[in-house]
Scaffold this active site. Structure first.
Site, mmCIF file in Angstrom:
data_model
loop_
_atom_site.group_PDB
_atom_site.id
_atom_site.type_symbol
_atom_site.label_atom_id
_atom_site.label_comp_id
_atom_site.label_asym_id
_atom_site.label_seq_id
_atom_site.Cartn_x
_atom_site.Cartn_y
_atom_site.Cartn_z
ATOM 1 C CD GLU A 1 -5.071 17.215 51.455
ATOM 2 O OE1 GLU A 1 -4.024 16.709 51.895
ATOM 3 O OE2 GLU A 1 -5.463 17.042 50.271
ATOM 4 C CE LYS B 1 -3.957 11.275 52.941
ATOM 5 N NZ LYS B 1 -3.341 12.182 51.954
ATOM 6 C CB CYS C 1 -6.236 13.815 49.243
ATOM 7 S SG CYS C 1 -5.648 14.112 47.546
#
Length: 428
Positions: A248, A302, A355
């Site tokens: 990330e 995301k 994540c």
């Protein structure tokens, strides 16, 4: 010594330690998979027994200690802001929140109430934070991780507890048939198909980077970070890998408007590059995964933002104020269309996640068999967070029969499979 052991197990702090044991013992054993499975297969049921045994009068204190042990690390990200003085306050507030959660879970002493409450506890998401999943404590055990198997294990534990109340119409522990039923429930919950074959990932280069969070966004270190990432890519090419995966925000800048984009496009003629970076569109900023292949690139934003880390799960007026206070103008936006994207690059089919969203059950239905998850754990290292994240990912890998390729910064990367002993550790 026997009386001391009994005191520890009856005290709320002793029960809290036993409940947390699968997490903390497991964190010490990633290099020893067989030992990890053996110990977790014992400690996970004992942890559930501790929770089912807590007296109502001690349940808030028990929950406070469990919340402290599970989630103290949430406040560590404040180390990299002007609000480091808030760390103790945030730790206490999180612990108080879970004290309240466990007070509700232990509201009644009835074994039936306790079993059902703990069975449904994974659906309790304070402020949208869904990392409290008691089922996930069995991720590295011989037991299956579906909800029915978890209910079987909890019921078996309740049947074996020495008490005078009835459970499932049987006097628990005092009756032979209760013990026989408990054994049958335990056996039914065992995963007898744990030796399934796993796909090969020999064509992947999964990177582990070591960039400290306080240096990651400093311009003085940007050239060094980029050079290190390029070195990883060139190593993967030299090793004849087909895909290289970086964590990330491995490139800690807005990549789609950067002149560096052309460099990655040129390299993608030789190898597929999957990396995390920022994406900007108009005034919206996204935490995204970029996929470079054949001199073109695609991206996936995301979709599920981390509560309090990337978004404020509060009423809009208050959330807007706090986002500007803590994040300035750089807080993240949700992905366009609020939908996950899947990719098929030369037959490599996968869903990229960033994540926190990899630990959400919402990401797994109707998806390819392989997930590529990118994380930056520098926010929380050193802490228990990397193993808690791994335990949750392993839980979802087994529950949904998925393989997970996880590239991280400042904690070991790994490849998780639906089988107990099929994981590959990278960078340990």
């Amino acid at each position: 010594m026997k009386d001391w052991g009994r005191l520890v197990l009856r005290a709320h702090w002793g029960q809290a330690l036993l409940f947390l044991a699968p997490l903390y013992v497991g964190a010490m054993l990633p290099k020893h998979p067989l030992a990890l499975v053996i110990l977790e297969s014992v400690l996970a049921p004992l942890g559930m027994w501790a929770c089912l045994s807590v007296e109502k009068s001690k349940s808030f204190n028990f929950g406070f200690l469990v919340g402290l042990g599970l989630f103290y690390w949430c406040a560590l990200s404040f180390r990299y802001s002007d609000y480091a003085f808030l760390i103790p306050l945030m730790v206490i507030l999180v612990a108080l929140c879970y004290g309240g959660v466990f007070y509700l879970l232990c509201w009644l002493g009835s074994p039936l109430y306790r079993v059902l409450a703990l069975w449904l506890a994974s659906y309790i998401h304070p402020f949208g934070f869904d990392w409290f999943v008691p089922d996930a404590f069995f991720a590295y055990s011989v037991f299956k991780v579906d909800k029915l198997s978890f209910l079987c294990v909890l019921s078996a534990i309740a049947l074996l507890k020495p008490q005078s109340q009835r459970f499932l119409f049987l006097r628990t522990s005092a009756h032979f048939y209760a013990k026989l039923l408990a054994c049958a429930l335990f056996v039914s919950a065992i995963d007898w198909h744990a030796s399934r074959s796993n796909p090969s990932f020999a064509h992947l280069k999964v990177a582990t980077t070591h960039t400290a969070q306080d240096l990651k966004w400093q311009r003085d270190h940007l050239q060094e970070i980029v050079a290190h990432n390029l070195q990883i890519i060139h190593q993967a090419i030299a090793q004849h890998k087909q895909v290289v995966i970086l964590p990330e925000t491995a490139f800690p800048f807005v990549l789609n408007t950067s002149a560096f984009l052309s460099t990655l496009l040129d390299l993608s003629a030789r190898i597929t590059i999957i990396t995390g970076a920022l994406y900007q569109e108009k005034r919206m900023l996204y935490n995204s995964t970029y996929v470079f292949a054949n001199k073109t690139y695609q991206y996936a934003h995301k979709v599920i933002l981390a509560p309090f880390g990337e978004t404020m799960p509060l009423p809009k007026l208050l959330a807007d104020y706090l986002e500007k206070l803590f994040f300035g103008e750089a807080f993240f936006s949700l992905g366009s269309g609020v939908a996950f994207r899947d990719f098929d690059i030369k037959g490599f089919k996968f869903r990229p996640l960033v994540c926190y969203e990899g630990t959400s059950a919402l990401a797994y239905p109707h998806s390819p068999d392989i997930f590529v998850i990118l994380s930056n754990n520098a926010w929380f290292v050193p802490s228990i967070e990397p193993f808690l994240q791994r335990m949750l990912l392993k839980y979802y890998a087994r529950r949904f029969a998925k393989s997970i390729v996880h590239s991280t910064n400042l904690s070991p990367s790994y490849i998780l499979t639906p089988t107990l002993l099929g994981d590959q550790n990278i960078g340990l």
